[in-house]
Design a protein around this motif. Structure first.
Motif, PDB file in Angstrom:
ATOM      1  N   ARG A  51     -16.760  -8.650  -6.221  1.00  0.00           N
ATOM      2  CA  ARG A  51     -18.081  -8.369  -5.660  1.00  0.00           C
ATOM      3  C   ARG A  51     -18.598  -6.964  -5.968  1.00  0.00           C
ATOM      4  O   ARG A  51     -19.780  -6.691  -5.792  1.00  0.00           O
ATOM      5  CB  ARG A  51     -18.062  -8.569  -4.139  1.00  0.00           C
ATOM      6  N   ALA A  52     -17.691  -6.071  -6.416  1.00  0.00           N
ATOM      7  CA  ALA A  52     -18.132  -4.700  -6.708  1.00  0.00           C
ATOM      8  C   ALA A  52     -17.683  -4.220  -8.082  1.00  0.00           C
ATOM      9  O   ALA A  52     -18.025  -3.104  -8.475  1.00  0.00           O
ATOM     10  CB  ALA A  52     -17.613  -3.750  -5.630  1.00  0.00           C
ATOM     11  N   GLY A  53     -16.901  -5.041  -8.790  1.00  0.00           N
ATOM     12  CA  GLY A  53     -16.456  -4.661 -10.127  1.00  0.00           C
ATOM     13  C   GLY A  53     -15.466  -3.519 -10.143  1.00  0.00           C
ATOM     14  O   GLY A  53     -15.392  -2.766 -11.118  1.00  0.00           O
ATOM     15  N   LEU A  54     -14.658  -3.373  -9.078  1.00  0.00           N
ATOM     16  CA  LEU A  54     -13.749  -2.238  -8.956  1.00  0.00           C
ATOM     17  C   LEU A  54     -12.292  -2.687  -8.960  1.00  0.00           C
ATOM     18  O   LEU A  54     -11.900  -3.585  -8.198  1.00  0.00           O
ATOM     19  CB  LEU A  54     -14.019  -1.480  -7.655  1.00  0.00           C
ATOM     20  N   VAL A  55     -11.494  -2.059  -9.799  1.00  0.00           N
ATOM     21  CA  VAL A  55     -10.043  -2.236  -9.765  1.00  0.00           C
ATOM     22  C   VAL A  55      -9.476  -1.118  -8.899  1.00  0.00           C
ATOM     23  O   VAL A  55      -9.653   0.062  -9.212  1.00  0.00           O
ATOM     24  CB  VAL A  55      -9.438  -2.170 -11.178  1.00  0.00           C
ATOM     25  N   VAL A  56      -8.831  -1.488  -7.794  1.00  0.00           N
ATOM     26  CA  VAL A  56      -8.339  -0.480  -6.854  1.00  0.00           C
ATOM     27  C   VAL A  56      -6.880  -0.734  -6.530  1.00  0.00           C
ATOM     28  O   VAL A  56      -6.380  -1.854  -6.646  1.00  0.00           O
ATOM     29  CB  VAL A  56      -9.162  -0.459  -5.547  1.00  0.00           C
ATOM     30  N   GLU A  57      -6.209   0.318  -6.102  1.00  0.00           N
ATOM     31  CA  GLU A  57      -4.852   0.144  -5.607  1.00  0.00           C
ATOM     32  C   GLU A  57      -4.922  -0.338  -4.154  1.00  0.00           C
ATOM     33  O   GLU A  57      -5.968  -0.229  -3.498  1.00  0.00           O
ATOM     34  CB  GLU A  57      -4.058   1.431  -5.741  1.00  0.00           C
ATOM     35  N   PRO A  58      -3.823  -0.866  -3.617  1.00  0.00           N
ATOM     36  CA  PRO A  58      -3.867  -1.463  -2.271  1.00  0.00           C
ATOM     37  C   PRO A  58      -4.403  -0.530  -1.187  1.00  0.00           C
ATOM     38  O   PRO A  58      -5.179  -0.954  -0.327  1.00  0.00           O
ATOM     39  CB  PRO A  58      -2.415  -1.862  -2.019  1.00  0.00           C
ATOM     40  N   SER A  59      -4.018   0.742  -1.225  1.00  0.00           N
ATOM     41  CA  SER A  59      -4.470   1.665  -0.174  1.00  0.00           C
ATOM     42  C   SER A  59      -5.988   1.769  -0.126  1.00  0.00           C
ATOM     43  O   SER A  59      -6.571   1.988   0.939  1.00  0.00           O
ATOM     44  CB  SER A  59      -3.872   3.053  -0.404  1.00  0.00           C
ATOM     45  N   ALA A  60      -6.620   1.623  -1.294  1.00  0.00           N
ATOM     46  CA  ALA A  60      -8.078   1.766  -1.366  1.00  0.00           C
ATOM     47  C   ALA A  60      -8.815   0.571  -0.791  1.00  0.00           C
ATOM     48  O   ALA A  60     -10.028   0.643  -0.576  1.00  0.00           O
ATOM     49  CB  ALA A  60      -8.492   1.984  -2.822  1.00  0.00           C
ATOM     50  N   ALA A  61      -8.107  -0.522  -0.552  1.00  0.00           N
ATOM     51  CA  ALA A  61      -8.727  -1.727  -0.005  1.00  0.00           C
ATOM     52  C   ALA A  61      -8.566  -1.839   1.504  1.00  0.00           C
ATOM     53  O   ALA A  61      -8.997  -2.835   2.100  1.00  0.00           O
ATOM     54  CB  ALA A  61      -8.129  -2.971  -0.670  1.00  0.00           C
TER      55      ALA A  61
ATOM     56  N   ALA B 156       0.851  -1.201   0.000  1.00  0.00           N
ATOM     57  CA  ALA B 156       0.000   0.000   0.000  1.00  0.00           C
ATOM     58  C   ALA B 156       0.883   1.246   0.000  1.00  0.00           C
ATOM     59  O   ALA B 156       0.979   1.984   0.990  1.00  0.00           O
ATOM     60  CB  ALA B 156      -0.941  -0.020   1.195  1.00  0.00           C
ATOM     61  N   ASP B 157       1.527   1.507  -1.135  1.00  0.00           N
ATOM     62  CA  ASP B 157       2.503   2.589  -1.229  1.00  0.00           C
ATOM     63  C   ASP B 157       1.881   3.949  -0.947  1.00  0.00           C
ATOM     64  O   ASP B 157       2.558   4.865  -0.473  1.00  0.00           O
ATOM     65  CB  ASP B 157       3.141   2.598  -2.615  1.00  0.00           C
TER      66      ASP B 157
END
Length: 320
Positions: free
Chosen positions: A272-282, A231-232
């Motif tokens: 489950r939500a169809g979202l591509v996120v970076e680590p911090s967003a998870a 999570a940079d």
């Protein structure tokens, strides 16, 4: 009464300065994600803008201020997202932006900084080394150094997210906020504690970059010698004292999560939500995964704060 560096009237006024393209981001409930996690989950999608992160809200205030002062240059240190946002906001206002970043920052973020027309200087070492170099450049050139989280504009720009949550999420019990330097956590937390004091504000940070969370629990600045996390966007070693003071006033809790939970959170947001996120967003989803009983049956909002991720790394992490 919540007493911090932030001001509610300035935050409301900020909405008139920030390009509307960054405002009123979607807030919705992916039912499949909620069923997986055992609680109602509302996702605040801060990636639905040209720089794919929440940082544009703050850089819009900074760049507008610089333009009004007749200043034509600025420099910042960035893990990637702030640099992109400042480059975008600066380009629209004729401000030359220099971004200092670590050579180890995600390549996709560095490429986008260049594509937005900023001068990019890379340094060996981590974000703190980039921050030190940005100080030198500001002194050498006599230009404004934009310090994320310390500069109040970055916090109050992010705080406009809180205005939207306070008006749209009346049934939310808890808001989970990724914690790095603290701009989003202090900004959103301040607004919620002022307008919706019954909402629990929980900050989330990786075990591999725990400085601000440790500082919050010990109520003093705690630094670390290094960090080690995917999570940079939230990785730092030296909390800013003024930001910690604000955070102590607005956060109800600060928790640490493991890397495996971050990866699982990224995968669940995709599946489950169809979202591509970076680590911090998870990080918010990771916090629910690690303490399901705490959140069971509650209505939780999590801020998806960025989606600037290297595709190769993303495929390695989530197997997609």
């Amino acid at each position: 009464m919540v007493t911090t560096r932030l001001d509610l009237d300035r935050i409301r006024a900020a909405r008139e300065v920030i390009d509307p393209i960054f405002l009123d981001t979607p807030l919705y409930q992916p039912d499949a994600l909620g069923r997986e996690l055992g609680c109602a989950v509302s996702v605040k999608l801060e990636t639905a803008n040209p720089v794919r992160s929440f940082k544009g809200r703050g850089t819009e205030l900074v760049a507008s201020e610089l333009a009004a002062q007749g200043r034509t240059a600025a420099v910042c240190a960035s893990a990637g997202n702030l640099g992109q946002a400042l480059a975008w906001s600066g380009r629209r206002r004729g401000i030359d932006v220099t971004v200092v970043a670590s050579r180890g920052a995600p390549a996709a973020k560095l490429e986008r900084i260049r594509a937005l027309g900023a001068e990019l200087e890379l340094v060996d070492g981590d974000f703190e080394m980039a921050r030190a170099r940005a100080v030198d450049i500001a002194d050498e050139r006599g230009v404004r150094r934009v310090e994320d989280s310390l500069d109040i504009e970055t916090c109050e720009g992010a705080a406009t997210i809180g205005l939207e949550l306070a008006s749209d999420a009346s049934s939310v019990d808890t808001v989970l906020i990724a914690l790095g330097g603290g701009a989003m956590a202090t900004g959103v937390g301040y607004v919620l504690k002022t307008l919706s004091p019954g909402v629990e504000v929980i900050c989330v940070q990786p075990h591999g970059a725990p400085a601000m969370t440790r500082s919050w629990h010990e109520r003093r600045v705690v630094t670390t010698d290094s960090y080690d996390t995917i999570a940079d966007g939230v990785a730092g070693r030296y909390p800013i004292p003024e930001v910690l003071d604000d955070l102590l006033q607005v956060a109800d809790d600060a928790v640490l999560v493991h890397e495996a939970s971050i990866v699982t959170g990224m995968r669940l947001l995709l599946e489950r939500a169809g979202l591509v996120v970076e680590p911090s967003a998870a990080l918010g989803v990771a916090a629910i995964l690690e303490d399901r009983d705490r959140f069971a049956g509650r209505h939780v909002a999590t801020i998806v704060c960025g989606s600037n991720v290297d595709l190769d790394a993303y495929h390695r992490w989530v197997g997609a």
